[in-house]
Write a protein that holds these residues in place. Structure first.
Motif, short mmCIF file in Angstrom:
data_model
loop_
_atom_site.label_atom_id
_atom_site.label_comp_id
_atom_site.label_asym_id
_atom_site.label_seq_id
_atom_site.Cartn_x
_atom_site.Cartn_y
_atom_site.Cartn_z
N TRP A 40 0.83 -1.21 0.00
CA TRP A 40 0.00 0.00 0.00
C TRP A 40 0.86 1.25 0.00
O TRP A 40 0.53 2.25 -0.65
N GLY A 41 1.99 1.20 0.71
CA GLY A 41 2.93 2.33 0.70
C GLY A 41 3.52 2.56 -0.68
O GLY A 41 3.64 3.71 -1.14
N VAL A 42 3.90 1.49 -1.36
CA VAL A 42 4.43 1.60 -2.73
C VAL A 42 3.36 2.17 -3.65
O VAL A 42 3.64 3.03 -4.49
N THR A 43 2.12 1.73 -3.48
CA THR A 43 1.02 2.23 -4.31
C THR A 43 0.83 3.74 -4.08
O THR A 43 0.67 4.50 -5.04
N ALA A 44 0.84 4.16 -2.83
CA ALA A 44 0.71 5.59 -2.53
C ALA A 44 1.87 6.38 -3.12
O ALA A 44 1.68 7.47 -3.68
N TRP A 45 3.08 5.84 -3.01
CA TRP A 45 4.25 6.51 -3.58
C TRP A 45 4.12 6.64 -5.10
O TRP A 45 4.45 7.67 -5.67
N LEU A 46 3.61 5.59 -5.76
CA LEU A 46 3.42 5.64 -7.21
C LEU A 46 2.38 6.68 -7.59
O LEU A 46 2.52 7.36 -8.62
N VAL A 47 1.33 6.83 -6.78
CA VAL A 47 0.32 7.87 -7.05
C VAL A 47 0.96 9.24 -6.94
O VAL A 47 0.77 10.11 -7.81
N ILE A 48 1.74 9.45 -5.89
CA ILE A 48 2.42 10.75 -5.71
C ILE A 48 3.37 11.03 -6.86
O ILE A 48 3.42 12.14 -7.40
N GLU A 49 4.14 10.02 -7.26
CA GLU A 49 5.06 10.18 -8.39
C GLU A 49 4.32 10.51 -9.68
O GLU A 49 4.77 11.32 -10.47
N LEU A 50 3.17 9.87 -9.87
CA LEU A 50 2.38 10.12 -11.08
C LEU A 50 1.85 11.54 -11.11
O LEU A 50 1.78 12.16 -12.17
N LEU A 51 1.51 12.07 -9.93
CA LEU A 51 0.96 13.42 -9.86
C LEU A 51 2.03 14.52 -9.90
O LEU A 51 1.74 15.65 -10.30
N THR A 52 3.24 14.20 -9.48
CA THR A 52 4.27 15.23 -9.37
C THR A 52 5.34 15.16 -10.46
O THR A 52 6.05 16.14 -10.67
N GLU A 53 5.48 14.05 -11.12
CA GLU A 53 6.51 13.88 -12.14
C GLU A 53 5.86 13.57 -13.48
O GLU A 53 4.71 13.16 -13.55
N THR A 54 6.62 13.74 -14.55
CA THR A 54 6.14 13.39 -15.88
C THR A 54 6.72 12.02 -16.24
O THR A 54 7.93 11.89 -16.41
N PRO A 55 5.84 11.01 -16.35
CA PRO A 55 6.35 9.67 -16.66
C PRO A 55 6.82 9.57 -18.11
O PRO A 55 6.31 10.26 -18.99
#
Length: 131
Positions: A16-31
């Motif tokens: 769940w922590g990894v999932t939350a981190w991926l959401v934050i990365e998706l919102l703050t970075e350009t994949p």
């Protein structure tokens, strides 16, 4: 049973922590690949949900939980093997995934866990305290 359940809950919380981190990365970075980012996020959320479901049902002595837990541990072992090799090898991550997986696999085949999660009494000399 308690040790296996505790390890599975810990794995679920980390997922769940990894999932939350991926959401934050998706919102703050350009994949590099938006589709790949969403696919990874979806797989992470699905894995977190599945491991949580297994950990929730294991103390309820559901027979399918042993197979589900074993499958998840084998997936973790494959990821751990990948973490040990390649250009971006991370042996620390590999060991962090491999050690609990091997422990859980060993515990899943102990007499107590097998008896507790079997739909029929495998060991007639032991009292059956299932509801």
């Amino acid at each position: 049973m308690r040790i296996v359940t505790a390890i599975l809950w810990l794995e679920a919380l980390l997922l769940w922590g990894v999932t939350a981190w991926l959401v934050i990365e998706l919102l703050t970075e350009t994949p590099t690949s938006l589709g790949g980012a969403f696919a990874l996020l979806g797989l992470s959320a699905l894995a977190a949900l599945w491991v949580s479901f297994i950990a929730f049902n294991l103390p309820r002595r559901r027979s399918w939980t042993r197979g589900g837990a074993l499958t998840w541990q084998l997936v973790q072992i494959m990821v751990a093997i990948g973490a040990f090799q390649g250009v971006y090898a991370r042996p620390d991550v590999g060991w962090a995934l491999l050690a609990p997986s091997l422990l859980v696999i060993g515990l899943l085949f102990t007499r107590a866990v097998v008896a507790a999660t079997s739909p029929v009494a495998l060991y007639p000399d032991e009292p059956d305290d299932r509801d």
